[in-house]
Enzyme design. Structure first.
Site, PDB file in Angstrom:
ATOM      1  N   ARG A   1      22.064  21.597   5.336  1.00 20.79           N
ATOM      2  CA  ARG A   1      22.779  22.451   6.298  1.00 20.79           C
ATOM      3  C   ARG A   1      23.533  23.547   5.540  1.00 20.79           C
ATOM      4  O   ARG A   1      23.563  24.704   5.963  1.00 20.79           O
ATOM      5  CB  ARG A   1      23.755  21.613   7.134  1.00 20.79           C
ATOM      6  CG  ARG A   1      24.574  22.475   8.102  1.00 20.79           C
ATOM      7  CD  ARG A   1      25.497  21.662   9.015  1.00 20.79           C
ATOM      8  NE  ARG A   1      26.252  22.540   9.900  1.00 20.79           N
ATOM      9  CZ  ARG A   1      27.049  22.122  10.883  1.00 20.79           C
ATOM     10  NH1 ARG A   1      27.198  20.819  11.099  1.00 20.79           N
ATOM     11  NH2 ARG A   1      27.689  22.982  11.637  1.00 20.79           N
TER      12      ARG A   1
ATOM     13  N   ASN B   1      19.229  18.299  16.344  1.00 21.05           N
ATOM     14  CA  ASN B   1      19.039  19.741  16.376  1.00 21.05           C
ATOM     15  C   ASN B   1      17.943  20.200  15.425  1.00 21.05           C
ATOM     16  O   ASN B   1      17.488  19.400  14.603  1.00 21.05           O
ATOM     17  CB  ASN B   1      20.373  20.411  15.986  1.00 21.05           C
ATOM     18  CG  ASN B   1      21.216  20.701  17.205  1.00 21.05           C
ATOM     19  OD1 ASN B   1      20.709  21.134  18.234  1.00 21.05           O
ATOM     20  ND2 ASN B   1      22.509  20.450  17.083  1.00 21.05           N
TER      21      ASN B   1
ATOM     22  N   CYS C   1      21.818  18.628  25.152  1.00 17.83           N
ATOM     23  CA  CYS C   1      22.853  19.225  24.284  1.00 17.83           C
ATOM     24  C   CYS C   1      24.225  18.973  24.896  1.00 17.83           C
ATOM     25  O   CYS C   1      24.367  18.936  26.112  1.00 17.83           O
ATOM     26  CB  CYS C   1      22.597  20.722  24.189  1.00 17.83           C
ATOM     27  SG  CYS C   1      23.928  21.664  23.426  1.00 17.83           S
ATOM     28  N   ASP C   2      25.217  18.836  24.031  1.00 15.80           N
ATOM     29  CA  ASP C   2      26.561  18.547  24.537  1.00 15.80           C
ATOM     30  C   ASP C   2      27.428  19.794  24.725  1.00 15.80           C
ATOM     31  O   ASP C   2      28.543  19.697  25.220  1.00 15.80           O
ATOM     32  CB  ASP C   2      27.281  17.560  23.608  1.00 15.80           C
ATOM     33  CG  ASP C   2      27.536  18.170  22.236  1.00 15.80           C
ATOM     34  OD1 ASP C   2      27.127  19.315  21.986  1.00 15.80           O
ATOM     35  OD2 ASP C   2      28.157  17.475  21.403  1.00 15.80           O
TER      36      ASP C   2
ATOM     37  N   HIS D   1      21.431  26.490  23.551  1.00 21.14           N
ATOM     38  CA  HIS D   1      22.374  27.335  22.806  1.00 21.14           C
ATOM     39  C   HIS D   1      22.143  28.815  23.129  1.00 21.14           C
ATOM     40  O   HIS D   1      22.299  29.685  22.264  1.00 21.14           O
ATOM     41  CB  HIS D   1      22.260  27.089  21.283  1.00 21.14           C
ATOM     42  CG  HIS D   1      22.788  25.748  20.880  1.00 21.14           C
ATOM     43  ND1 HIS D   1      22.872  25.339  19.573  1.00 21.14           N
ATOM     44  CD2 HIS D   1      23.282  24.714  21.608  1.00 21.14           C
ATOM     45  CE1 HIS D   1      23.378  24.114  19.501  1.00 21.14           C
ATOM     46  NE2 HIS D   1      23.626  23.713  20.740  1.00 21.14           N
TER      47      HIS D   1
ATOM     48  N   TYR E   1      27.335  29.944  22.064  1.00 20.08           N
ATOM     49  CA  TYR E   1      26.405  30.241  20.965  1.00 20.08           C
ATOM     50  C   TYR E   1      25.827  31.656  21.042  1.00 20.08           C
ATOM     51  O   TYR E   1      25.257  32.148  20.060  1.00 20.08           O
ATOM     52  CB  TYR E   1      25.264  29.216  20.928  1.00 20.08           C
ATOM     53  CG  TYR E   1      25.647  27.955  20.186  1.00 20.08           C
ATOM     54  CD1 TYR E   1      25.498  27.871  18.806  1.00 20.08           C
ATOM     55  CD2 TYR E   1      26.179  26.859  20.846  1.00 20.08           C
ATOM     56  CE1 TYR E   1      25.854  26.731  18.110  1.00 20.08           C
ATOM     57  CE2 TYR E   1      26.540  25.707  20.163  1.00 20.08           C
ATOM     58  CZ  TYR E   1      26.375  25.647  18.798  1.00 20.08           C
ATOM     59  OH  TYR E   1      26.737  24.518  18.116  1.00 20.08           O
TER      60      TYR E   1
ATOM     61  N   ARG F   1      30.617  26.321   7.655  1.00 20.83           N
ATOM     62  CA  ARG F   1      30.899  25.176   8.549  1.00 20.83           C
ATOM     63  C   ARG F   1      30.452  23.854   7.904  1.00 20.83           C
ATOM     64  O   ARG F   1      31.134  22.850   8.053  1.00 20.83           O
ATOM     65  CB  ARG F   1      30.201  25.403   9.896  1.00 20.83           C
ATOM     66  CG  ARG F   1      30.366  24.281  10.907  1.00 20.83           C
ATOM     67  CD  ARG F   1      31.793  24.106  11.377  1.00 20.83           C
ATOM     68  NE  ARG F   1      31.946  22.906  12.203  1.00 20.83           N
ATOM     69  CZ  ARG F   1      33.077  22.225  12.361  1.00 20.83           C
ATOM     70  NH1 ARG F   1      34.195  22.630  11.764  1.00 20.83           N
ATOM     71  NH2 ARG F   1      33.122  21.151  13.108  1.00 20.83           N
TER      72      ARG F   1
HETATM   73  P1  NAD Z   1      24.632  13.407   9.607  1.00 23.57           P
HETATM   74  O1  NAD Z   1      23.955  14.039   8.443  1.00 23.57           O
HETATM   75  O2  NAD Z   1      25.974  12.832   9.458  1.00 23.57           O
HETATM   76  O3  NAD Z   1      23.686  12.246  10.158  1.00 23.57           O
HETATM   77  C1  NAD Z   1      22.314  12.342  10.298  1.00 23.57           C
HETATM   78  C2  NAD Z   1      21.649  11.078   9.759  1.00 23.57           C
HETATM   79  O4  NAD Z   1      20.244  11.205   9.999  1.00 23.57           O
HETATM   80  C3  NAD Z   1      21.827  10.851   8.253  1.00 23.57           C
HETATM   81  O5  NAD Z   1      22.406   9.605   8.018  1.00 23.57           O
HETATM   82  C4  NAD Z   1      20.400  10.941   7.713  1.00 23.57           C
HETATM   83  O6  NAD Z   1      20.167  10.075   6.639  1.00 23.57           O
HETATM   84  C5  NAD Z   1      19.585  10.559   8.935  1.00 23.57           C
HETATM   85  N1  NAD Z   1      18.184  10.974   8.881  1.00 23.57           N
HETATM   86  C6  NAD Z   1      17.662  12.123   8.420  1.00 23.57           C
HETATM   87  N2  NAD Z   1      16.332  12.125   8.557  1.00 23.57           N
HETATM   88  C7  NAD Z   1      15.983  10.943   9.112  1.00 23.57           C
HETATM   89  C8  NAD Z   1      14.737  10.348   9.495  1.00 23.57           C
HETATM   90  N3  NAD Z   1      13.580  10.994   9.336  1.00 23.57           N
HETATM   91  N4  NAD Z   1      14.757   9.108  10.023  1.00 23.57           N
HETATM   92  C9  NAD Z   1      15.924   8.454  10.189  1.00 23.57           C
HETATM   93  N5  NAD Z   1      17.126   8.962   9.851  1.00 23.57           N
HETATM   94  C10 NAD Z   1      17.159  10.195   9.325  1.00 23.57           C
HETATM   95  O7  NAD Z   1      24.625  14.508  10.768  1.00 23.57           O
HETATM   96  P2  NAD Z   1      25.606  14.731  12.011  1.00 23.57           P
HETATM   97  O8  NAD Z   1      26.459  15.896  11.775  1.00 23.57           O
HETATM   98  O9  NAD Z   1      26.251  13.487  12.400  1.00 23.57           O
HETATM   99  O10 NAD Z   1      24.571  15.191  13.127  1.00 23.57           O
HETATM  100  C11 NAD Z   1      23.481  14.407  13.520  1.00 23.57           C
HETATM  101  C12 NAD Z   1      22.569  15.212  14.416  1.00 23.57           C
HETATM  102  O11 NAD Z   1      23.117  15.391  15.707  1.00 23.57           O
HETATM  103  C13 NAD Z   1      22.271  16.613  13.911  1.00 23.57           C
HETATM  104  O12 NAD Z   1      20.931  16.932  14.184  1.00 23.57           O
HETATM  105  C14 NAD Z   1      23.179  17.471  14.733  1.00 23.57           C
HETATM  106  O13 NAD Z   1      22.752  18.794  14.786  1.00 23.57           O
HETATM  107  C15 NAD Z   1      23.067  16.775  16.046  1.00 23.57           C
HETATM  108  N6  NAD Z   1      24.079  17.052  17.044  1.00 23.57           N
HETATM  109  C16 NAD Z   1      23.624  17.481  18.237  1.00 23.57           C
HETATM  110  C17 NAD Z   1      24.482  17.720  19.267  1.00 23.57           C
HETATM  111  C18 NAD Z   1      23.908  18.245  20.551  1.00 23.57           C
HETATM  112  O14 NAD Z   1      24.599  18.703  21.388  1.00 23.57           O
HETATM  113  N7  NAD Z   1      22.600  18.239  20.751  1.00 23.57           N
HETATM  114  C19 NAD Z   1      25.841  17.504  19.094  1.00 23.57           C
HETATM  115  C20 NAD Z   1      26.302  17.047  17.863  1.00 23.57           C
HETATM  116  C21 NAD Z   1      25.395  16.819  16.842  1.00 23.57           C
HETATM  117  C1  G6P Z   2      27.893  21.538  19.435  1.00 26.04           C
HETATM  118  C2  G6P Z   2      26.445  21.767  19.665  1.00 26.04           C
HETATM  119  C3  G6P Z   2      25.641  20.901  18.775  1.00 26.04           C
HETATM  120  C4  G6P Z   2      26.031  21.117  17.343  1.00 26.04           C
HETATM  121  C5  G6P Z   2      27.487  20.884  17.157  1.00 26.04           C
HETATM  122  C6  G6P Z   2      27.890  21.296  15.750  1.00 26.04           C
HETATM  123  O1  G6P Z   2      28.250  20.284  19.891  1.00 26.04           O
HETATM  124  O2  G6P Z   2      26.065  21.553  20.992  1.00 26.04           O
HETATM  125  O3  G6P Z   2      24.297  21.151  18.999  1.00 26.04           O
HETATM  126  O4  G6P Z   2      25.316  20.250  16.497  1.00 26.04           O
HETATM  127  O5  G6P Z   2      28.213  21.647  18.052  1.00 26.04           O
HETATM  128  O6  G6P Z   2      29.131  20.816  15.496  1.00 26.04           O
HETATM  129  P1  G6P Z   2      29.709  20.739  14.017  1.00 26.04           P
HETATM  130  O7  G6P Z   2      31.050  20.181  14.254  1.00 26.04           O
HETATM  131  O8  G6P Z   2      28.789  19.808  13.258  1.00 26.04           O
HETATM  132  O9  G6P Z   2      29.685  22.122  13.480  1.00 26.04           O
HETATM  133 MN    MN Z   3      23.795  21.542  21.073  1.00 25.59          MN
END
Ligand code: NAD
Ligand code: G6P
Ligand code: MN
Length: 441
Positions: free
Chosen positions: A93, A147, A169-170, A199, A264, A284
């Site tokens: 990232r 994501n 998405c949240d 987004h 976004y 970030r």
């Molecule tokens: P993080 O790096 O703390 O956790 C992600 C985990 O996924 C890690 O432990 C990593 O080892 C694991 N991983 C990676 N590839 C993998 C695979 N092929 N199989 C199994 N595990 C695997 O990340 P985070 O900040 O906690 O975010 C997690 C995800 O959630 C990200 O994709 C982030 O963008 C997403 N997210 C989405 C929303 C939303 O609104 N859609 C909100 C918040 C976070």
């Molecule tokens: C929002 C978005 C997510 C994104 C997150 C990033 O919740 O909807 O898609 O992953 O923000 O937050 P962060 O705290 O990791 O920058």
């Molecule tokens: Mn999102």
């Protein structure tokens, strides 16, 4: 009531403890018999796994809990997979954010070149876990918030069209919470109309259940303050950089006062401002590594050291409630109205059928039924068409291993000024992602 068996894919995620806490808080609404964490980084996951094991023994002794890196163990006999993987973790990232900035371009997790790079990594990881799920539990549903959700959703549409994957998405949920605070209402009492891509969208209506429209009142507030509210409303989106983002909605509204913007959009409408206000050496990703990641993992280590979770440490993630709502909608056919990322098929009347769009849906046990949002104006339609074409080109580039198409995707992104800059960024991204992307020809 039926009890469900759940696997969390990306068990080592910083969001895992908050989501588990939220699920525990909702165990009467969504009963569970088994919870398994699955990650491909066993060491990272074990810290959270060990701490959650202690916590769950104290709080929910009847719930069978384990954590594993073995797909068969993780995905066998499951009803739901909650997926939040980050392929390449924070290390990548950071590169997604810093490489474009070196070229004077937006460096962001899901928008612009950073989102494209992340998308090229995520597709393989997502296909891997979808295939595990279908091999070991063919009837299981995946609730995915990994994501970049827009590119992931398009990849699922193209590569796994029949899979039971729901992309959500949240951000709209979090912003609605802010809107409800602005008008002194409960978010549960509000119903919205919304159209866009993930987004990348706009609210066209925010009504209460009696049908009273609040959009003018909210618009008046946002024109002054953006979505910045007086009282702390959330457990997420609270860091200083997020406050700037909520505030910036004011300038988004100024360009297009018709509808309420998704935050976004600032990366597409004000890229010059965003680049000028970015620190190329501290993005970030650094903020999160020094903030949320440290907090969550040190809370876990404290629980492990003390051998008890009674003094707290993990907190309920207020955002995670939508995940429980979605699981319940599928499990109990609740017909919950939620924004989901789905294939358009006429939901936005004047937009391609095969575009993955974000619109309100009624969710029941067969999945989401999109609600028609009618025709949209040319300004929003043109912006969306440009962006959705970028997302489609990324997936085509992945499938065809095409350098040309990925170059086109970057060139078309509104965040990048020219084909030359796009190529320079692409060549750097290829080098940085060589362990993750398919080889491009
Ligand atoms: P993080 O790096 O703390 O956790 C992600 C985990 O996924 C890690 O432990 C990593 O080892 C694991 N991983 C990676 N590839 C993998 C695979 N092929 N199989 C199994 N595990 C695997 O990340 P985070 O900040 O906690 O975010 C997690 C995800 O959630 C990200 O994709 C982030 O963008 C997403 N997210 C989405 C929303 C939303 O609104 N859609 C909100 C918040 C976070
Ligand atoms: C929002 C978005 C997510 C994104 C997150 C990033 O919740 O909807 O898609 O992953 O923000 O937050 P962060 O705290 O990791 O920058
Ligand atoms: Mn999102």
């Amino acid at each position: 009531m039926k009890k469900f068996s759940v696997v969390i894919a990306g068990g080592g995620s910083t969001f895992t403890p908050g989501i588990v806490m939220m699920m525990l808080d909702n165990i009467d609404r969504f009963p569970m018999r088994e919870l398994v964490l699955y990650d491909n980084d066993g060491e990272r996951q074990a810290v959270l796994g060990e701490a959650l094991e202690i916590l769950l023994k104290e709080k929910a002794p009847d719930l069978k809990f384990s954590y594993t890196t073995d797909p068969k163990e993780a995905f066998t006999d499951k009803d739901f997979c909650m997926a939040h993987i980050r392929v390449g973790k924070y290390e990548m990232r950071e590169k997604d954010e810093k490489i474009p900035l070196r070229h004077g371009v937006i460096g962001q997790e899901t928008c612009g070149p950073g989102g494209i790079a992340y998308g090229m990594r995520s597709i393989s990881g997502m296909l891997e876990i979808i295939d595990h799920m279908e091999t070991y539990s063919p009837d299981c549903w995946m609730l995915n918030y990994s994501n970049p959700a827009a590119i992931v959703a398009e990849a699922c549409r193209v590569l796994r069209p029949n899979s039971k994957v729901l992309n959500i998405c949240d951000m709209p949920v979090g912003t609605l919470r802010r809107m409800s605070q602005i008008i002194g209402k409960d978010p549960q009492d509000l119903e919205v109309r919304y159209f866009g891509l993930n987004h990348f969208g706009w609210w066209t209506s925010v009504k209460d259940k009696e049908g009273h429209e609040y959009i003018d009142q909210i618009r008046e507030y946002v024109a002054e303050n953006g979505y910045l509210t007086q009282v702390e409303v959330d457990t997420q989106h609270m860091d200083q950089s997020w406050q700037e983002t909520h505030k910036k909605a004011k300038d988004l509204l100024a360009v297009n006062p018709r509808y309420l913007p998704n935050t976004y959009l600032k990366y597409y409408l004000y890229p010059d401002y965003e680049v000028a206000h970015s620190d190329r050496n501290y993005t970030r990703a650094n903020e999160v590594m020094n903030g949320r990641e440290k907090e969550v993992f040190s809370a876990a280590r404290t629980i492990i050291e003390k051998g008890t979770a009674t003094d707290g440490g993990f907190h309920i993630d207020s955002h995670a409630s939508f995940i429980v709502d979605l699981a319940r909608a599928i499990a109990f056919n609740t017909h919950e109205r939620m924004l989901m990322i789905v294939e358009n098929n006429g939901a936005i009347a004047n937009f391609p059928d095969d575009a993955m769009v974000e619109v309100p849906c009624i969710v029941g046990n067969d999945g989401p039924e999109p609600l028609g949002q009618g025709k949209i104006p040319a300004f929003e339609q043109a912006l969306m068409f440009q962006q959705v074409t970028v997302e489609k080109l990324v997936v085509e580039a992945y499938v065809e291993q095409s350098y040309q198409k990925l170059w086109q995707a970057l060139t078309l992104s509104k965040t990048i000024p020219s084909a030359k800059v796009a190529k320079d960024i692409l060549d750097d991204l290829i080098e940085a992602n060589k362990d993750y992307w398919p080889e491009l020809r």
